[in-house]
Design an enzyme around this catalytic site. Structure first.
Site, PDB file in Angstrom:
ATOM      1  N   GLU A  11     -13.692 -11.352  -0.865  1.00 45.38           N
ATOM      2  CA  GLU A  11     -13.778 -10.072  -0.166  1.00 45.38           C
ATOM      3  C   GLU A  11     -15.232  -9.641  -0.060  1.00 45.38           C
ATOM      4  O   GLU A  11     -16.031  -9.916  -0.974  1.00 45.38           O
ATOM      5  CB  GLU A  11     -12.964  -9.011  -0.921  1.00 45.38           C
ATOM      6  CG  GLU A  11     -11.471  -9.309  -0.951  1.00 45.38           C
ATOM      7  CD  GLU A  11     -10.652  -8.220  -1.640  1.00 45.38           C
ATOM      8  OE1 GLU A  11     -11.236  -7.194  -2.078  1.00 45.38           O
ATOM      9  OE2 GLU A  11      -9.430  -8.398  -1.754  1.00 45.38           O
ATOM     10  N   ARG A  28      -4.117  -8.858  -6.634  1.00 50.25           N
ATOM     11  CA  ARG A  28      -5.444  -9.467  -6.684  1.00 50.25           C
ATOM     12  C   ARG A  28      -5.480 -10.672  -5.746  1.00 50.25           C
ATOM     13  O   ARG A  28      -4.516 -11.446  -5.680  1.00 50.25           O
ATOM     14  CB  ARG A  28      -5.785  -9.928  -8.112  1.00 50.25           C
ATOM     15  CG  ARG A  28      -6.090  -8.789  -9.067  1.00 50.25           C
ATOM     16  CD  ARG A  28      -7.446  -8.152  -8.773  1.00 50.25           C
ATOM     17  NE  ARG A  28      -7.782  -7.083  -9.685  1.00 50.25           N
ATOM     18  CZ  ARG A  28      -7.516  -5.797  -9.489  1.00 50.25           C
ATOM     19  NH1 ARG A  28      -6.865  -5.422  -8.388  1.00 50.25           N
ATOM     20  NH2 ARG A  28      -7.883  -4.877 -10.360  1.00 50.25           N
ATOM     21  N   HIS A  56      -7.767  -4.260   1.509  1.00 45.82           N
ATOM     22  CA  HIS A  56      -7.778  -3.831   0.098  1.00 45.82           C
ATOM     23  C   HIS A  56      -7.720  -2.305  -0.006  1.00 45.82           C
ATOM     24  O   HIS A  56      -8.621  -1.650  -0.539  1.00 45.82           O
ATOM     25  CB  HIS A  56      -9.007  -4.368  -0.625  1.00 45.82           C
ATOM     26  CG  HIS A  56      -8.801  -4.455  -2.121  1.00 45.82           C
ATOM     27  ND1 HIS A  56      -9.434  -5.378  -2.908  1.00 45.82           N
ATOM     28  CD2 HIS A  56      -8.016  -3.731  -2.966  1.00 45.82           C
ATOM     29  CE1 HIS A  56      -9.060  -5.222  -4.170  1.00 45.82           C
ATOM     30  NE2 HIS A  56      -8.200  -4.226  -4.224  1.00 45.82           N
TER      31      HIS A  56
END
Length: 532
Positions: A260, A231, A278
């Site tokens: 993000e 994370r 990601h």
């Protein structure tokens, strides 16, 4: 008409196939807001990925909505409190990407160790500089795993195959469990000082945000390489960039960021940082698993069954296979209790007896609570809103798990105190007939019975005397009501008696009153125990 399942984003064909036989599957572009809100007006369930926003407005636009399913792990695009307030179940696919995420961490670690990304970029730019991109082997190195949850364990198992020494920091795992995995538990500071590689596998919580910051990076083993595919925000990006610039950290593999989408980070300035957008869950397999998982959850939810992956159900989590057959029993006992009590209790205890209590049986309290209110309120009662309905009406529901042996192998009792001081109880069990589970009532308000908890049950209390059964049977027959089963229970001849009948059709209030008056019943009630 079959329930409508609205698919708002791309879903694997296999997942659609799970739903197609039982439901009306419709499609809409979830990013087209007007089209989404219009389609939701007839939806019983909606399946999304990450682009579709299911907020309070969307929930309000869906009066029939029972479940929101996110085909993935995160729920940033689903307003869970708004769904919960409406009794709408929210499910996701928490284990769908764990293998992909673990493999991504391994890939980043290897890429950082061998300078793979920067060497590839240089070669494509026309540079052949082998010596510049000399890396290090993983074999024989100490790898520190921060967090031994499901993904951390998968990562540890895979990186162990490279001949590494594994240490881990996780305050919530027992040393014996870590030892089984071949991992030595240590404190965070010790892990930082000893590790040649560090891979982070923690959830993002107030306690873990900034866990690896300037202070922690000041004590790391010189030349350490750090991977974060968990994370964003667990590692302070600026502090990590400073440590790389100073040479204390030899490189990093980063797949997640504090904000993000991220297209600008101090980490992007370094050749020895491998940065990806990601991609932890971005495999075909993970996407397919997520779609299949939520499709199955939607099917369970629309069939009225308990869904283990529901995130807004108070007894969420894995339900033991031995406990699952007791869920419909507990719910039906709740329904029967409310019928026999004639209203809402002030407090209720759900008692579970037998060896079954070696498992977590807390979900049975939830199922019984759902049953308690199913005939009391106008709104649909679900596993989601049942606890809230109890709180709103001041009904305290507790669980008592007792290992003592009952006459039945497993016995569940719903016992409650009514506002007028009376105590009412209803008990039942599950027996097995071939491959079928049979739910039975074994006790109703102190009377021993043995009758199937199926269909519509009538309960009539009266003074024992001849002719009562015939009177009731004749009245129901003349009204076209078929009796499927009947049992009479009494404590003594001539004393108070309970007649329990299973009938095929629902009785109107007038007919139930007439039946009660025809025999001078002191109490009469009906419980609808038909499967939803």
């Amino acid at each position: 008409m079959n329930p409508v399942v609205l698919i708002a984003e791309e879903l694997a064909p296999a997942a659609i196939e799970v739903l197609a036989h039982d439901f009306d599957v419709r499609h809409v572009d979830g990013t087209d807001r007007p089209a989404l809100l219009s389609a939701l007006s007839e939806a019983d369930a909606v399946i999304v990925r990450s682009a579709t926003q299911i907020d309070a407005e969307a929930v309000a636009a869906a009066p029939r909505l029972k479940v929101v399913a996110r085909a993935g792990v995160g729920l940033d695009n689903v307003e869970v409190p708004a769904a919960t307030a409406r009794g709408v179940m929210v499910v996701n696919a928490p284990t769908s990407n764990i293998v992909s995420a673990a493999e991504q961490a391994v890939a980043l670690l290897l890429a950082v160790a061998r300078n793979t990304a920067s060497a590839s970029s240089a070669l494509k730019a026309g540079e052949w500089k082998r010596s510049k991109y000399t890396g290090v082997e993983v074999q024989g190195k100490t790898v520190g795993v921060v967090g031994l949850g499901r993904i951390g364990v998968l990562f540890a198992q895979r990186i162990a195959a490279f001949g590494t020494r594994l240490i881990a920091y996780d305050p919530y795992i027992q040393p014996a469990r870590a030892a089984q995995l071949g991992v030595r538990l240590v404190g965070l500071d010790e892990l930082l000082r000893e590790s040649d590689f560090i891979s982070i596998h923690l959830p993002k919580t107030p306690e873990t945000v900034g866990l690896i910051g300037e202070k922690e990076l000041a004590i790391v083993k010189p030349g350490v390489r750090i991977v974060n595919a968990a994370r964003g925000g667990l590692v302070d990006e600026q502090a990590l960039a400073d440590a790389i610039a100073e040479g204390r950290v030899a490189g990093a593999g980063v797949d997640v960021y504090s904000k993000e989408p991220c297209t600008s980070s101090p980490l992007f300035a370094f050749d020895n940082v491998v940065a990806t957008p990601h991609l932890g869950a971005s495999t075909h397999e993970a996407q397919d698993k997520a779609g299949l998982a939520v499709a199955r959850s939607v099917k369970l939810a629309l069939q009225g069954e308990f869904v283990p992956d529901a995130v807004n159900v108070q007894a969420g989590g894995v339900v033991a296979e031995d406990v699952r057959p007791l869920l419909p029993l507990a719910e039906k006992l709740g329904r029967a209790f409310t019928a026999v009590a004639g209203g809402v209790a002030a407090s209720v205890t759900v008692e579970v007896r037998g060896e079954i209590v070696s498992h977590d049986v807390s979900v049975l309290k939830l199922a019984a609570t759902k049953g308690l209110f199913s005939s009391v309120v106008e709104e649909q009662v679900t596993y989601v809103n049942a606890p809230h309905l109890a709180v709103e009406r001041g009904v305290e529901v507790t669980l008592a798990a007792l290992a003592e042996t009952a006459e039945q192998t497993t016995l569940v009792t719903v016992r409650g105190a009514l506002p007028d001081g009376r105590t009412v109880s209803v008990s039942g069990t599950v027996t097995h007939s071939g491959a079928r589970d049979v739910i039975k009532l074994t006790e109703v308000d102190g009377f021993d019975v043995e009758i199937g908890a199926e269909g519509i049950l009538l309960f009539l209390r009266y003074a024992d005397r001849p002719g009562v059964v015939g009177t009731v049977g004749t009245l129901l027959g003349e009204s076209g009501i078929n009796i499927a089963a009947m049992q009479v229970a009494r404590r003594e001849a001539g004393g108070e008696t309970l007649m329990t009948l299973t009938v095929d059709q629902a009785l109107g209030a007038d007919l139930l009153t007439s039946a009660a008056e025809s025999i001078g019943a002191t109490a009469a009630s009906a419980a609808d125990l038909r499967d939803e």
